[in-house]
Scaffold this active site. Structure first.
Site, PDB file in Angstrom:
ATOM      1  N   MET A 267       0.815  -1.211   0.000  1.00  0.00           N
ATOM      2  CA  MET A 267       0.000   0.000   0.000  1.00  0.00           C
ATOM      3  C   MET A 267       0.855   1.270   0.000  1.00  0.00           C
ATOM      4  O   MET A 267       2.060   1.217   0.210  1.00  0.00           O
ATOM      5  CB  MET A 267      -0.931  -0.018   1.204  1.00  0.00           C
ATOM      6  CG  MET A 267      -1.918  -1.181   1.184  1.00  0.00           C
ATOM      7  SD  MET A 267      -2.808  -1.403   2.743  1.00  0.00           S
ATOM      8  CE  MET A 267      -3.747   0.115   2.825  1.00  0.00           C
ATOM      9  N   HIS A 268       0.204   2.392  -0.257  1.00  0.00           N
ATOM     10  CA  HIS A 268       0.738   3.752  -0.097  1.00  0.00           C
ATOM     11  C   HIS A 268       1.649   4.229  -1.217  1.00  0.00           C
ATOM     12  O   HIS A 268       1.810   5.423  -1.409  1.00  0.00           O
ATOM     13  CB  HIS A 268       1.495   3.914   1.234  1.00  0.00           C
ATOM     14  CG  HIS A 268       0.742   3.477   2.434  1.00  0.00           C
ATOM     15  ND1 HIS A 268      -0.451   4.056   2.818  1.00  0.00           N
ATOM     16  CD2 HIS A 268       0.989   2.494   3.334  1.00  0.00           C
ATOM     17  CE1 HIS A 268      -0.882   3.468   3.923  1.00  0.00           C
ATOM     18  NE2 HIS A 268      -0.030   2.519   4.251  1.00  0.00           N
TER      19      HIS A 268
ATOM     20  N   ASP B  44      -2.855  -4.974   0.394  1.00  0.00           N
ATOM     21  CA  ASP B  44      -2.512  -6.285   0.953  1.00  0.00           C
ATOM     22  C   ASP B  44      -3.119  -6.524   2.325  1.00  0.00           C
ATOM     23  O   ASP B  44      -3.511  -7.649   2.653  1.00  0.00           O
ATOM     24  CB  ASP B  44      -1.002  -6.494   0.978  1.00  0.00           C
ATOM     25  CG  ASP B  44      -0.233  -5.384   1.686  1.00  0.00           C
ATOM     26  OD1 ASP B  44      -0.861  -4.489   2.295  1.00  0.00           O
ATOM     27  OD2 ASP B  44       1.010  -5.403   1.611  1.00  0.00           O
TER      28      ASP B  44
END
Length: 495
Positions: free
Chosen positions: A81-82, A240
């Site tokens: 992520m991110h 995830d």
């Protein structure tokens, strides 16, 4: 029989599985890659390397079990992520992706968080911004690489780039989009007001959908590269953390997920968009329109043990480390490890935080170092658990996943430090399985996510219960663990 494919684009590798509709995994493949560190505090990866690795694992899983591509009913994705992926008007990558563990955007984080406070939009944002989040990384690019910012036409999250290469469609979904912090989490849409006030081009942000919606189909080009059949539907999937939750059957409120991967997360599903008033945790959109994920993140969970293995002990594998740690009593005879090797997110939001071994004496050996790292990582996850419970969200059990679920010792350490029973599922590669299940729901193989998980996810009969004496020992050292950060916080900026 139809098959489903789940792809998980992780930080250290990409994994893929072929799963039948009864939940049996018939093929699995994995390919590793590294994090590039062009400067201290930077963390980048090439999206083209991700794609090359994905092509290789897809070809492997199809050839390994001689799976007929015509029998693949759907594909779902999970991913780290991110991270920020920038593509130009031709869909070409503008620069290497800035991933979640990157620390370069400290100045931009301060600017964004001040704006969130000034605009009084905390009730819609529900989060503060950290380094490594897409919005702070994007603002850094705008201010430091104007030529790359000018080339950019669309931003994507890491797994969304893989889906783009599979389908040719540029889009995102709500779980990952909410982790950019350019998102109105309460309303599940881009936070256009914040984006505009930051002076960022609004047209960089692509359409946003729900995780179980169909994103597109395998293109002719992708079919030629991967060995898949043209026209296979591809479902959006999710970050995830969310796909691991699905793979562990955590699609109902009130169950705590403890994931120890490269990073670590403590998370719980909630039916209301609640958030920590001090913004130490994150509240992201979950897999249904009326659900949210309350999450605390540690940047240095499995990463800490990997660092110890490779850079200090020069050990061959993690099993060796576990055997070493098993020889040491709970509490590591007073040795405490602060696992802040790349700064920390929850609860400190401190990119300057550093790692510490505290309490070293002549009696300590390599074995103590290993156990202290495992305990220190788990203390940092307890930080998140205590914040979540302070919001009135209580759970009487924990489901462990990731590398921390593969070690019996680490499961016991979690049970003792959390003082809760720890369960594990029979699922391997939870994020891949979650992505495959989401794909099955999206293409109509399963009537709902809840029904799919009830059917497909089962738990090991052994429940790891907390040991009372260990709980008392760890409660003592946990208080010292918290004090260590407080008393060293002002010194970290000078290191």
């Amino acid at each position: 029989m139809s098959y489903l494919i789940g792809i998980d684009l992780g930080t250290s590798s990409v994994k893929a599985i072929v799963m039948d509709v009864e939940g049996d995994v018939i093929a699995h493949a994995q390919e590793s890659y590294s994090i590039q560190v062009p400067e201290i505090g930077y963390a980048e990866q090439s999206p083209n390397v991700w794609w090359s690795a994905t092509v290789n694992v897809l070809r492997t899983i199809l050839e390994k079990e001689h799976v007929d591509p015509a029998l693949i009913g759907g594909i779902g994705l999970s991913g780290q992520m991110h991270g920020l992926v920038l593509v130009d008007h031709k869909g070409e990558v503008v620069r290497p992706a800035i991933i979640w563990s990157d620390q370069r955007s400290k100045t931009q984080v301060e600017k964004i968080n001040q704006l969130i406070q000034q605009e009084q939009v905390i009730d819609s944002m529900m989060n503060s911004v950290s380094t490594g989040f897409a919005i702070s990384s994007l603002l850094w690019v705008k201010e430091n690489e104007p030529e790359n910012y000018a080339k950019a036409a669309t931003i994507l999250l890491p797994k969304d780039y893989i889906r783009y290469r599979l389908t040719g469609e540029l889009a995102v979904e709500v779980t990952d989009a909410s982790s950019t912090l350019a998102f109105d989490v309460a309303k599940r849409k881009w936070a256009t007001s914040l984006i505009n006030k930051l002076g960022i081009k609004e047209n960089l942000f692509p359409p946003c959908y729900e995780p179980y919606e169909v994103a597109g189909e395998i293109t002719t080009c992708a079919a030629e590269e991967t060995g898949l059949q043209k026209g296979i539907p591809v479902v959006f999937g999710g970050g995830d953390q969310f796909m691991q939750a699905v793979g562990n059957g955590i699609v109902f409120p009130g169950i705590v997920s403890s994931n120890i991967g490269t990073g670590g997360q403590i998370a719980v599903m909630a039916e209301k968009p609640v958030y920590d008033p001090q913004l130490r945790t994150n509240t992201f959109c979950h897999i249904h329109p009326d659900t949210w994920n309350i999450q605390g993140s540690s940047l240095n969970s499995g990463l800490s043990l990997s660092w110890l293995k490779s850079n200090v002990l020069r050990a061959n594998d993690f099993q060796t480390l576990t055997k070493m740690a098993e020889t040491i009593a709970p509490g590591s005879e007073g040795l405490i490890f602060l696992p802040y090797l790349t700064g920390e997110r929850t609860p400190h939001l401190d990119p300057n935080a550093k790692g510490i071994f505290f309490g070293l004496t002549l009696k300590h050996r390599d074995d103590h170092l290993v156990r202290a790292v495992m305990e220190g990582v788990t203390y940092s996850l307890r930080d998140s658990l205590e914040i979540i419970e302070s919001l009135g969200i209580h759970a009487n059990r924990v489901i462990a996943s990731g590398g921390g679920a593969k070690s019996r010792l680490w499961l016991q350490i979690q049970a003792d430090i959390f003082n809760k029973p720890v369960y594990t599922t029979k699922t391997n590669e939870e994020a891949c399985v979650g992505a495959a299940i989401i794909a099955g729901v999206g293409v109509g193989i399963y009537p709902s996510l809840e029904e799919a998980c009830k059917k497909l996810i089962s738990f090991h009969s052994e429940i790891v219960e907390p040991i009372r004496e260990n709980v008392e020992i760890y409660s003592h050292y946990y208080e010292l663990f918290k004090e260590l950060y407080k008393r060293n916080r002002d010194l970290f900026v000078f290191v």
